[in-house]
Structure formats: C-alpha cells, structure tokens
Write an enzyme that holds these catalytic residues in place. Structure first.
Site, short mmCIF file in Angstrom:
data_model
loop_
_atom_site.label_atom_id
_atom_site.label_comp_id
_atom_site.label_asym_id
_atom_site.label_seq_id
_atom_site.Cartn_x
_atom_site.Cartn_y
_atom_site.Cartn_z
N ASP A 46 0.82 -1.21 0.00
CA ASP A 46 0.00 0.00 0.00
C ASP A 46 0.86 1.26 0.00
O ASP A 46 2.02 1.23 0.39
CB ASP A 46 -0.88 0.04 1.26
CG ASP A 46 -2.03 -0.93 1.21
OD1 ASP A 46 -2.12 -1.71 0.25
OD2 ASP A 46 -2.85 -0.93 2.16
N ASP A 47 0.23 2.36 -0.42
CA ASP A 47 0.71 3.74 -0.22
C ASP A 47 1.71 4.24 -1.25
O ASP A 47 2.10 5.40 -1.21
CB ASP A 47 1.32 3.93 1.17
CG ASP A 47 0.31 3.73 2.29
OD1 ASP A 47 -0.88 3.59 1.98
OD2 ASP A 47 0.73 3.70 3.46
N HIS A 97 -5.66 2.67 -4.17
CA HIS A 97 -5.66 2.94 -2.73
C HIS A 97 -6.10 4.39 -2.48
O HIS A 97 -5.53 5.10 -1.65
CB HIS A 97 -4.25 2.70 -2.17
CG HIS A 97 -4.20 2.55 -0.67
ND1 HIS A 97 -5.06 1.72 0.02
CD2 HIS A 97 -3.37 3.09 0.26
CE1 HIS A 97 -4.76 1.77 1.32
NE2 HIS A 97 -3.75 2.60 1.49
N HIS A 101 -4.30 9.46 0.50
CA HIS A 101 -4.56 8.57 1.64
C HIS A 101 -5.55 9.23 2.60
O HIS A 101 -5.16 9.79 3.63
CB HIS A 101 -3.25 8.25 2.35
CG HIS A 101 -3.31 6.99 3.16
ND1 HIS A 101 -3.83 6.94 4.43
CD2 HIS A 101 -2.91 5.73 2.86
CE1 HIS A 101 -3.74 5.71 4.89
NE2 HIS A 101 -3.19 4.95 3.96
N HIS A 190 3.90 -2.23 3.16
CA HIS A 190 3.92 -0.85 2.66
C HIS A 190 5.25 -0.54 1.98
O HIS A 190 6.31 -0.89 2.50
CB HIS A 190 3.68 0.14 3.81
CG HIS A 190 2.36 -0.04 4.48
ND1 HIS A 190 2.13 -1.02 5.43
CD2 HIS A 190 1.19 0.63 4.34
CE1 HIS A 190 0.87 -0.95 5.84
NE2 HIS A 190 0.28 0.04 5.19
#
Length: 229
Positions: A46-47, A97, A101, A190
């Site tokens: 993620d991210d 995603h 965020h 991540h």
C-alpha cells in the site's frame, strides 16, 4: 431537543462508519480478506509508488520470481508513471488505494467515487489497463460501499506486520510474518512511509524483512501470487 439531535447524529454516524466496519472487517461481507481454499499467498503493498523504496521492493520480488499486488495512490502514480510501467512489465497487479490517503469515513459517497475515478483514469492512462481491485485506506469503508462493488473488488488482508513503524526493525517484521503466514493469506505491507502515522524510513525494514522471508519460504515450496490469482 439538543440531546435528541445529538442522539440522531450519533446514530447516523455509527450507521455510516461502524456498521460497515462490522460488515466488512469482521464479517467479510462484500470484501476479500483471504482465500482459505487457495494454496498460495498474496503479498500486497500500500501507499506507493515511492521513487526510493518501490524500485527496491520490485528488485526483491524479481530476485525470487514473485508477483505481488500494489495498491497505489492515484496522485503518486501520476508523479511516477515509470514505476507503474515497471510493475506491469514484471507481472505485478496494480490496484487503487484512493487518489490520496484519506479515510472513506471522512468522505461522502460521491467523494469516494471521485477518488476512485481519478485514480482509475490515471492508472489506465499509464498502463492501458483499467484497475478493478481496490483497497480503502486503513481498510475503512462507509455505509455506501456496496455501490462500489459493481465496478471494483474490495481487497482487505488477513496478515499485517505493522511495518509502517520502524520500532523493532526488520527482525520484528520478519518474525511476525513467519509466525502468522499461512496458505491462502493476503499479506499487507507498505512501500512508502509518507502517510499519516507512518515512519519515513519504515519501508527499508519492510524490504529487508521481505527479502529474508522469501529467502526462507520460497525454497520450502510456498507459492506467492497476485490477488487476482
């Protein structure tokens, strides 16, 4: 009168946030958290993409011939299209995603849709492939998440190693993964430490732990795959 308004507000808030959390994260309705029938393990990130850490993650995956899934921010994908092209070229799956965020609990249904539409357009423009897999930040969806299921498959996770924090270093992450991983799991990692609550240098520990975990598990016959496999 004030107390009644407060009760109504709290009820609506709970319906908008806590109820969908119970339905998805607890009961798993409308989302995928793991595949008990699968003999494989899905590693997800993620991210990102991040210009420093994502290329090194890709190097490690290539070293062990492992394909993974990257849930990217649309805003970061637009800044680093070359990393998405590399992901695609090396056989990885790209999902969304959000554009940035931001928790879906803090957005309206149309705000969430805007984030997804923006990200989808950017990713498809770079790769030529429309993304259909979505991981909401922090795994949080709001009450209207069923409206997303027409266009997207929501992917959560069954294993996480709290790798967004540097405390304990790569050894802690490695031990957590080796202790928890089972066939059919979806692992959350991540490749970027710039999000709220994360440590900037945390991904370097993730990378080291990933290398050591794959070094131990691949020779034992563990198979890794993308979430669509």
């Amino acid at each position: 009168m004030v107390s009644r308004i407060l009760r109504i507000f709290l009820t609506v808030l709970l319906m908008y946030t806590v109820l969908p959390y119970i339905l998805t994260s607890v009961l798993g309705l409308g989302v995928t958290k793991k595949r008990k029938s699968s003999g494989k393990i899905a590693i997800t990130f993620d991210d990102g993409p991040n210009p420093i850490y994502t290329p090194v993650v890709l190097d490690v995956l290539k070293k062990y011939d492992v394909q993974a899934t990257f849930f990217v921010h649309g805003s970061k994908a637009a800044m680093h299209p070359e990393l998405l092209l590399r992901m695609q070229r090396e056989g990885h799956l790209i999902g969304i995603h959000n554009y940035v965020h931001r928790a879906n609990w803090l957005m309206s249904p149309w705000g969430v849709k805007k984030q997804l539409d923006q990200s989808s357009k950017i990713i498809e423009g770079i790769t030529g492939t429309k993304p259909i897999y979505y991981r909401p930040p922090w795994g949080l969806v709001n009450l209207f998440y069923p409206t997303l299921l027409k266009d997207y498959k929501i992917i959560l996770w069954s294993v996480m190693a709290r790798d967004w924090k540097s405390v304990g270093g790569s050894e802690r992450i490695k031990n957590e993964l080796l202790t928890k991983i089972k066939k059919g799991d979806i692992i959350l990692l991540h490749d970027n430490g710039e999000t709220f609550g994360a440590d900037l240098d945390a991904p370097k520990n993730t990378i080291q732990a990933l290398d050591e975990v794959l070094q131990e598990l691949v020779p034992k016959g563990y198979q890794f795959c993308r979430v669509d496999e």
